[in-house]
Scaffold this motif. Sequence first.
Motif, PDB file in Angstrom:
ATOM      1  N   ILE A  27       0.841  -1.202   0.000  1.00  0.00           N
ATOM      2  CA  ILE A  27       0.000   0.000   0.000  1.00  0.00           C
ATOM      3  C   ILE A  27       0.872   1.245   0.000  1.00  0.00           C
ATOM      4  O   ILE A  27       0.616   2.202  -0.742  1.00  0.00           O
ATOM      5  CB  ILE A  27      -0.949  -0.002   1.222  1.00  0.00           C
ATOM      6  N   ASP A  28       1.939   1.230   0.815  1.00  0.00           N
ATOM      7  CA  ASP A  28       2.823   2.394   0.903  1.00  0.00           C
ATOM      8  C   ASP A  28       3.523   2.674  -0.420  1.00  0.00           C
ATOM      9  O   ASP A  28       3.688   3.839  -0.811  1.00  0.00           O
ATOM     10  CB  ASP A  28       3.854   2.193   2.013  1.00  0.00           C
ATOM     11  N   ARG A  33       3.493   6.787  -4.991  1.00  0.00           N
ATOM     12  CA  ARG A  33       3.404   7.150  -6.406  1.00  0.00           C
ATOM     13  C   ARG A  33       2.078   7.837  -6.738  1.00  0.00           C
ATOM     14  O   ARG A  33       1.880   8.282  -7.873  1.00  0.00           O
ATOM     15  CB  ARG A  33       3.538   5.893  -7.281  1.00  0.00           C
ATOM     16  N   SER A  34       1.191   7.941  -5.751  1.00  0.00           N
ATOM     17  CA  SER A  34      -0.136   8.521  -5.983  1.00  0.00           C
ATOM     18  C   SER A  34      -0.080  10.044  -5.873  1.00  0.00           C
ATOM     19  O   SER A  34       0.894  10.607  -5.365  1.00  0.00           O
ATOM     20  CB  SER A  34      -1.129   7.972  -4.957  1.00  0.00           C
ATOM     21  N   ASP A  38       3.623  12.131  -0.517  1.00  0.00           N
ATOM     22  CA  ASP A  38       4.688  13.132  -0.513  1.00  0.00           C
ATOM     23  C   ASP A  38       6.057  12.470  -0.564  1.00  0.00           C
ATOM     24  O   ASP A  38       7.062  13.054  -0.158  1.00  0.00           O
ATOM     25  CB  ASP A  38       4.587  14.022   0.720  1.00  0.00           C
ATOM     26  N   GLY A  39       6.083  11.227  -1.062  1.00  0.00           N
ATOM     27  CA  GLY A  39       7.336  10.489  -1.116  1.00  0.00           C
ATOM     28  C   GLY A  39       7.586   9.639   0.103  1.00  0.00           C
ATOM     29  O   GLY A  39       8.584   8.915   0.164  1.00  0.00           O
ATOM     30  N   ASN A  40       6.685   9.716   1.090  1.00  0.00           N
ATOM     31  CA  ASN A  40       6.842   8.950   2.326  1.00  0.00           C
ATOM     32  C   ASN A  40       5.679   7.979   2.498  1.00  0.00           C
ATOM     33  O   ASN A  40       4.583   8.218   1.982  1.00  0.00           O
ATOM     34  CB  ASN A  40       6.889   9.893   3.534  1.00  0.00           C
TER      35      ASN A  40
END
Length: 300
Positions: A27-28, A33-34, A38-40
């Motif tokens: 999921i992360d 990539r969604s 914010d890249g985290n």
Amino acid sequence: MARDLISRYVWIVDTLNRYGRLTREEIDRLWMRSPYGDGNPIPPRTFFHYRRAIEENFHIDILCNRSGEYYIDQDGDERNRRFTNWLLDSYAVSNAMKESHAASGRVLVEDVPSAREFLPIVLEAIGSTEKISFTYAGFNRSRAESDILFHPYFVKRYKQRWYMVGLREKTSDIRTYALDRVKDMRLVNCPFTMPEDLDPEQFFDNIIGITLSKAQVRVVKIRTTPQQAKYFRALPLHHSQQEEIHDSFSIFTYRLKLNYELVHELLGYGSDVTVLAPKELRVMVTDELRKSLQQYEQTE
């Protein structure tokens, strides 16, 4: 913020619906990539709150198996499945429009007044069982009414408008308000108690539209042309619909309360639909037809 949170909730539901079962790590990776990442990764505490909010607001249960995979419970009732499908369809259309700039000018849609402005606030209030205060400019009032304190129980969309149904605190009665007539709205930092015996599905079970009625449920019969019958089979007028097929017509039977929306819904089909019963409904429909005819005769 409420609008952004709803988009995040829908993203999680849509992602689990498309992939089936996903671990937190999977999921992360998708989240980063969604458009919402914010890249985290999603912090564990935030994911917990998202999951709980989805369950409380949308009645969609996100379960976790022994392998640590999250998935959507598919054993919910029909109402929840219909809502989930509508939610995902809306999200899919929105994403498709964003990704296809060429098609955007060739898609014609109807506007839904005030949905973007006030619907997120109402949904947040429903999810947190928090009171709202708003100003309402009803069509039957000469002046807008301000500072209405309201307990929002649920919302309903009808004829391209969103309505909220709940308790008006001042009069202690159930009211329906159209969001496109709301002028301003705010959350009130004060909780309310949701009635345990209130079922939104049953609340409008025998009603066409949004007009509340304490009238008795009646057996409604209408006769339709064969062509119109095809449309009713594809998109039933009401879930209680039953059909008797004859050589040159069909008779549809419903269990409904008689109200304004039912009359005008039937009038909208013109000569393709004839009311057979009950007598009161025939009178209501013919009275409206006479009034329309008089209006045309007066303008000749």
